[in-house]
Structures are given as structure tokens and as C-alpha cells.
Design a protein around this motif. Sequence first.
Motif, PDB file in Angstrom:
ATOM      1  N   ASP A 182       0.794  -1.230   0.000  1.00 25.37           N
ATOM      2  CA  ASP A 182       0.000   0.000   0.000  1.00 25.37           C
ATOM      3  C   ASP A 182       0.826   1.279   0.000  1.00 25.37           C
ATOM      4  O   ASP A 182       0.289   2.353  -0.305  1.00 25.37           O
ATOM      5  CB  ASP A 182      -0.931   0.017   1.220  1.00 25.37           C
ATOM      6  CG  ASP A 182      -1.965  -1.093   1.187  1.00 25.37           C
ATOM      7  OD1 ASP A 182      -2.188  -1.653   0.098  1.00 25.37           O
ATOM      8  OD2 ASP A 182      -2.526  -1.414   2.257  1.00 25.37           O
ATOM      9  N   ASP A 183       2.086   1.194   0.385  1.00 30.55           N
ATOM     10  CA  ASP A 183       2.911   2.399   0.528  1.00 30.55           C
ATOM     11  C   ASP A 183       4.078   2.336  -0.451  1.00 30.55           C
ATOM     12  O   ASP A 183       5.050   1.601  -0.240  1.00 30.55           O
ATOM     13  CB  ASP A 183       3.423   2.504   1.971  1.00 30.55           C
ATOM     14  CG  ASP A 183       4.004   3.871   2.282  1.00 30.55           C
ATOM     15  OD1 ASP A 183       4.683   4.437   1.405  1.00 30.55           O
ATOM     16  OD2 ASP A 183       3.811   4.365   3.412  1.00 30.55           O
ATOM     17  N   ALA A 184       3.989   3.123  -1.516  1.00 28.12           N
ATOM     18  CA  ALA A 184       5.014   3.087  -2.562  1.00 28.12           C
ATOM     19  C   ALA A 184       6.375   3.547  -2.042  1.00 28.12           C
ATOM     20  O   ALA A 184       7.412   3.053  -2.496  1.00 28.12           O
ATOM     21  CB  ALA A 184       4.581   3.956  -3.740  1.00 28.12           C
ATOM     22  N   MET A 185       6.378   4.481  -1.089  1.00 27.67           N
ATOM     23  CA  MET A 185       7.660   4.976  -0.575  1.00 27.67           C
ATOM     24  C   MET A 185       8.369   3.902   0.245  1.00 27.67           C
ATOM     25  O   MET A 185       9.586   3.747   0.160  1.00 27.67           O
ATOM     26  CB  MET A 185       7.437   6.231   0.274  1.00 27.67           C
ATOM     27  CG  MET A 185       6.987   7.439  -0.526  1.00 27.67           C
ATOM     28  SD  MET A 185       6.872   8.942   0.479  1.00 27.67           S
ATOM     29  CE  MET A 185       8.594   9.193   0.902  1.00 27.67           C
ATOM     30  N   VAL A 186       7.596   3.145   1.022  1.00 25.90           N
ATOM     31  CA  VAL A 186       8.186   2.053   1.786  1.00 25.90           C
ATOM     32  C   VAL A 186       8.703   0.979   0.840  1.00 25.90           C
ATOM     33  O   VAL A 186       9.794   0.434   1.025  1.00 25.90           O
ATOM     34  CB  VAL A 186       7.160   1.470   2.785  1.00 25.90           C
ATOM     35  CG1 VAL A 186       7.692   0.193   3.414  1.00 25.90           C
ATOM     36  CG2 VAL A 186       6.844   2.492   3.858  1.00 25.90           C
ATOM     37  N   ALA A 187       7.913   0.658  -0.197  1.00 25.48           N
ATOM     38  CA  ALA A 187       8.339  -0.341  -1.179  1.00 25.48           C
ATOM     39  C   ALA A 187       9.641   0.082  -1.860  1.00 25.48           C
ATOM     40  O   ALA A 187      10.545  -0.744  -2.069  1.00 25.48           O
ATOM     41  CB  ALA A 187       7.243  -0.549  -2.218  1.00 25.48           C
ATOM     42  N   ALA A 188       9.751   1.375  -2.179  1.00 23.53           N
ATOM     43  CA  ALA A 188      10.968   1.871  -2.824  1.00 23.53           C
ATOM     44  C   ALA A 188      12.164   1.789  -1.884  1.00 23.53           C
ATOM     45  O   ALA A 188      13.288   1.475  -2.313  1.00 23.53           O
ATOM     46  CB  ALA A 188      10.759   3.312  -3.293  1.00 23.53           C
TER      47      ALA A 188
END
Length: 237
Positions: free
Chosen positions: A165-171
Amino acid sequence: MTSTPQTRSPRERYRDRTRAEIKEIAVRQLAAGGVEGVALLRIAREIGMSGPALYRYFASRDDLLAELVVDAYAAVAAEIQAVDTSAGGRTALHALATAFRGWAVAQPHLYLLIQGTPVPGFHAPDETVTHARAVLGPFLPLFAEGQPRRSLGPLLDEFSRWLRDDAMVAAWVEQWTGLPPEEPAAAVALTGAIAVWPQLHGTVSLESAGQFTGMGHRPTTLLAVQVDILADSFQLA
């Protein structure tokens, strides 16, 4: 056009030096008397500046504290990222935990500044999250190799959803592990890195605050055991 270090004007260089001097004095005040000891007017007197003049460099004490928080995170991140983790697994995990503790106990005034809220109502700058993640980053690839035990299932499920759900965490996870968010090992890495955070803070913050004084153990032994328990949970070699 943005100035490069070579083309900065004398006024810009003077401003940078003055801001650095203000922060150096603030850190000394912090070490001597805690956050309550940081006083802009006393800093101004020490460097021969009027109070109103100092406010041209830092708008408030909270503004100054915010920069000290960012600087402290950057310093501990540099310590962590300098650790040799080539051995991988449990050995590298112990090395990172030892480096974190070493930085904190060497300068508890800075550690306690970032451990919680320095003063009531203080709001850390948004970039603090980025710096905090820089501290945890080196832990991610270690846990990516883990095999979490069943007891970690509920936590793993929650962090798997966060990763999706969190693109910044995934990145952030992909930056350190090379794993896209859909890879199961990415969620394992995130779960381990976040799980290590309270283990480190729990022991190190108590030690830095002097809470272990008079107890029959060494903080280093306690931290080592906690790291081993966490490594066992992820079956790290």
C-alpha cells in the motif's frame, strides 16, 4: 541558479559558518543540561551576537532542535552504514546492533534527542523519516535471507500489506534489497528491520538514561541476547 561550493558568495559562506557555530554551541548545551539547557539567548551571547540577530539564522529553538535531530540521525546512519556486513546473517546483525549502541552511549544527549519528543509540542521535520530509514536500511538485506517462524505470521501479514500500500516504503526496501514489493522476501526484510527497532531502542534508551544502574547485568549482554532471540525468530545463520 544554485550556487556550488566553489561559487558560494562570502556572505553565504559566513552564514553557513555561523549556523554551524550555533549548532555546535547548542550541542554543548544539550550535553550539559539536556533540551532544557538549550537557550538561544545564551548562544547569542557566547558568539557575540544579539538575540534578534541570531533569529535570522534559526527562527526558534524548535527550528534549531529540528536541525539537531536531522544531524543526529545523519550521524548514526553514517555509523551504521560504515559497518562491514559482508558476513551476513546473525554476525552482521550483531555488528549493526553494536554500532548503534556504541554511537548512542558515546553521546547520549544526541541519542535521547532522537529517541522521543525533545519538548512538548515539538514536531520533527518531514525529512526525519528519511533519515530514520537510512539507519534501518542496512538491516533490510540481512532479514531478506531469513525464514520467519510461524509466530511472526500476524506481523508479517501486516507489513506485507504496508509494503503493497505504501510506494515509498516499497521503494526503500527495494533500494536496500533489490527486491520488488511482490517478492515474499521483501516483506520478510521489512518485518525484520522494523522488529529490530524496538529491540535496539528498548535496551539502548534505558542504558542511555541510566536505568540499568545497580542491576546485575551488563547492557551489552542483554542487547546481544535480544539480537540472538530476533535472529532465532528469523532463523538467521
